[in-house]
Design a protein around this motif. Structure first.
Motif, PDB file in Angstrom:
ATOM      1  N   ALA A   1       0.841  -1.202   0.000  1.00 36.01           N
ATOM      2  CA  ALA A   1       0.000   0.000   0.000  1.00 36.01           C
ATOM      3  C   ALA A   1       0.872   1.245   0.000  1.00 36.01           C
ATOM      4  O   ALA A   1       1.885   1.313   0.700  1.00 36.01           O
ATOM      5  N   ILE A   2       0.467   2.213  -0.810  1.00 38.38           N
ATOM      6  CA  ILE A   2       1.074   3.534  -0.800  1.00 38.38           C
ATOM      7  C   ILE A   2      -0.026   4.483  -0.377  1.00 38.38           C
ATOM      8  O   ILE A   2      -1.172   4.355  -0.819  1.00 38.38           O
ATOM      9  N   VAL A   3       0.333   5.424   0.495  1.00 37.48           N
ATOM     10  CA  VAL A   3      -0.694   6.290   1.071  1.00 37.48           C
ATOM     11  C   VAL A   3      -0.421   7.747   0.721  1.00 37.48           C
ATOM     12  O   VAL A   3       0.725   8.191   0.761  1.00 37.48           O
ATOM     13  N   PHE A   4      -1.483   8.474   0.371  1.00 34.84           N
ATOM     14  CA  PHE A   4      -1.382   9.919   0.187  1.00 34.84           C
ATOM     15  C   PHE A   4      -2.142  10.605   1.306  1.00 34.84           C
ATOM     16  O   PHE A   4      -3.337  10.370   1.489  1.00 34.84           O
ATOM     17  N   LEU A   5      -1.423  11.435   2.059  1.00 42.57           N
ATOM     18  CA  LEU A   5      -2.034  12.204   3.139  1.00 42.57           C
ATOM     19  C   LEU A   5      -2.024  13.673   2.750  1.00 42.57           C
ATOM     20  O   LEU A   5      -1.109  14.128   2.068  1.00 42.57           O
ATOM     21  N   GLY A   6      -2.997  14.414   3.231  1.00 41.77           N
ATOM     22  CA  GLY A   6      -2.981  15.856   2.970  1.00 41.77           C
ATOM     23  C   GLY A   6      -4.344  16.452   3.239  1.00 41.77           C
ATOM     24  O   GLY A   6      -5.359  15.741   3.208  1.00 41.77           O
ATOM     25  N   ILE A   7      -4.344  17.738   3.457  1.00 38.45           N
ATOM     26  CA  ILE A   7      -5.602  18.436   3.697  1.00 38.45           C
ATOM     27  C   ILE A   7      -6.435  18.404   2.403  1.00 38.45           C
ATOM     28  O   ILE A   7      -5.874  18.215   1.309  1.00 38.45           O
ATOM     29  N   GLN A   8      -7.744  18.600   2.546  1.00 39.75           N
ATOM     30  CA  GLN A   8      -8.612  18.654   1.375  1.00 39.75           C
ATOM     31  C   GLN A   8      -8.079  19.713   0.406  1.00 39.75           C
ATOM     32  O   GLN A   8      -7.685  20.794   0.839  1.00 39.75           O
ATOM     33  N   GLY A   9      -8.063  19.403  -0.862  1.00 39.50           N
ATOM     34  CA  GLY A   9      -7.607  20.387  -1.845  1.00 39.50           C
ATOM     35  C   GLY A   9      -6.109  20.340  -2.094  1.00 39.50           C
ATOM     36  O   GLY A   9      -5.586  21.097  -2.907  1.00 39.50           O
ATOM     37  N   SER A  10      -5.389  19.437  -1.405  1.00 38.02           N
ATOM     38  CA  SER A  10      -3.926  19.402  -1.577  1.00 38.02           C
ATOM     39  C   SER A  10      -3.528  18.685  -2.869  1.00 38.02           C
ATOM     40  O   SER A  10      -2.351  18.688  -3.232  1.00 38.02           O
ATOM     41  N   GLY A  11      -4.485  18.052  -3.531  1.00 35.09           N
ATOM     42  CA  GLY A  11      -4.193  17.391  -4.806  1.00 35.09           C
ATOM     43  C   GLY A  11      -3.793  15.939  -4.638  1.00 35.09           C
ATOM     44  O   GLY A  11      -3.267  15.326  -5.562  1.00 35.09           O
ATOM     45  N   LYS A  12      -4.084  15.361  -3.474  1.00 37.35           N
ATOM     46  CA  LYS A  12      -3.667  13.973  -3.245  1.00 37.35           C
ATOM     47  C   LYS A  12      -4.416  12.999  -4.154  1.00 37.35           C
ATOM     48  O   LYS A  12      -3.839  12.010  -4.598  1.00 37.35           O
ATOM     49  N   GLY A  13      -5.670  13.307  -4.463  1.00 36.48           N
ATOM     50  CA  GLY A  13      -6.451  12.433  -5.344  1.00 36.48           C
ATOM     51  C   GLY A  13      -5.841  12.376  -6.736  1.00 36.48           C
ATOM     52  O   GLY A  13      -5.705  11.296  -7.324  1.00 36.48           O
TER      53      GLY A  13
ATOM     54  N   ALA B   1      -5.799  25.830   1.058  1.00 35.69           N
ATOM     55  CA  ALA B   1      -6.663  24.657   0.886  1.00 35.69           C
ATOM     56  C   ALA B   1      -8.118  25.104   0.758  1.00 35.69           C
ATOM     57  O   ALA B   1      -8.837  24.670  -0.139  1.00 35.69           O
ATOM     58  N   ILE B   2      -8.530  26.007   1.622  1.00 39.39           N
ATOM     59  CA  ILE B   2      -9.932  26.460   1.603  1.00 39.39           C
ATOM     60  C   ILE B   2     -10.231  27.147   0.270  1.00 39.39           C
ATOM     61  O   ILE B   2     -11.251  26.897  -0.365  1.00 39.39           O
ATOM     62  N   GLN B   3      -9.300  27.962  -0.173  1.00 38.07           N
ATOM     63  CA  GLN B   3      -9.489  28.665  -1.449  1.00 38.07           C
ATOM     64  C   GLN B   3      -9.611  27.653  -2.608  1.00 38.07           C
ATOM     65  O   GLN B   3     -10.467  27.796  -3.488  1.00 38.07           O
ATOM     66  N   ARG B   4      -8.804  26.606  -2.565  1.00 37.07           N
ATOM     67  CA  ARG B   4      -8.855  25.602  -3.632  1.00 37.07           C
ATOM     68  C   ARG B   4     -10.182  24.838  -3.622  1.00 37.07           C
ATOM     69  O   ARG B   4     -10.762  24.583  -4.669  1.00 37.07           O
TER      70      ARG B   4
END
Ligand code: AMP
Length: 210
Positions: free
Chosen positions: A4-16, A115-118
């Motif tokens: 498994a590889i994991v992407f962590l980050g606040i909403q809007g950080s582009g992890k998806g 993040a909020i702005q994104r």
């Protein structure tokens, strides 16, 4: 055990976006729990009914629902998985460590205000799920996806009150995972302000080194 590889980050950080690109490059399955939950809602399942209002409010879905969805989706699939939006709590991180061989954890670092702005300008394709942004990354034709021609919409949980709740949940429950994985020597922090292409290259170079 699967990798498994994991992407962590606040909403809007582009992890998806990065999780999807990486999964395509290395042939792993990209698993986004938010998408799995939204799929349950649109299919009108029992789980969907249970989580619909939770998602709308920007709160976290119950762990047993999340673990159940992961188990069903990953049964008899693929060599490895790229998770984004999972784990989101310490409890979920412990679950992950017990059930998968975690090889990398990427943390996409982004300031709260950015993040909020994104998230505030985000629009999503109803057919293929691609994200656009009203200001930073607008589609060529208003309201229409450049890739598949699907209709673009604003997610229900991208409302101002739900955004505040989701961002608060990130700092209260998820941010601690940064030090959790750092202490295990697994964390790689990347600046989320870099372009999509730059980040993709940095991640691929890191994977090749590993
Ligand atoms: P996302 O698309 O990642 O922003 O997730 C949308 C929503 O799905 C979240 O606000 C939560 O309600 C729910 N969700 C996503 N991932 C998780 C998770 N790992 N644990 C609990 N709830 C989740």
């Amino acid at each position: 055990m699967k990798d498994a590889i994991v992407f962590l980050g606040i909403q809007g950080s582009g992890k998806g976006t990065q999780a999807e690109l990486l999964a395509q490059h290395i042939g792993f399955l990209h698993v986004n729990i938010g998408d799995l939950l939204r799929e349950q809602v649109s299919l009108g399942t029992e789980i969907g009914a249970e989580v619909k209002s939770i998602i709308q409010k920007g709160e976290l879905a119950p762990d047993e629902v999340v673990f159940g969805l992961i188990d069903t989706r990953l049964e008899a699939c693929c060599d490895g998985v790229v998770f984004d939006g999972f784990p989101r709590t310490l409890f979920q991180a412990e679950f992950l460590m017990h059930h998968y061989r975690v090889t990398r954890v990427y943390y996409l670092d982004l300031k709260k205000s950015e993040a909020i702005q994104r998230i505030q300008g985000r629009i999503v394709c109803s057919q293929c799920g691609t994200n656009f942004h009203l200001r930073n990354h607008p589609p060529q034709k208003k309201g229409i996806c450049d890739l598949c021609g699907g209709k673009l919409f604003t997610r229900g949980d991208d409302s101002p009150s739900a955004i505040q709740k989701r961002v608060a949940a990130f700092y209260e429950e998820t941010f601690i995972l940064k030090s959790f994985f750092e202490n295990k020597g697994m964390l790689i922090t990347l600046p989320a302000t870099k372009s999509i292409k730059e980040l993709e290259t940095m991640i691929l170079e890191d994977i090749k080194l590993g």
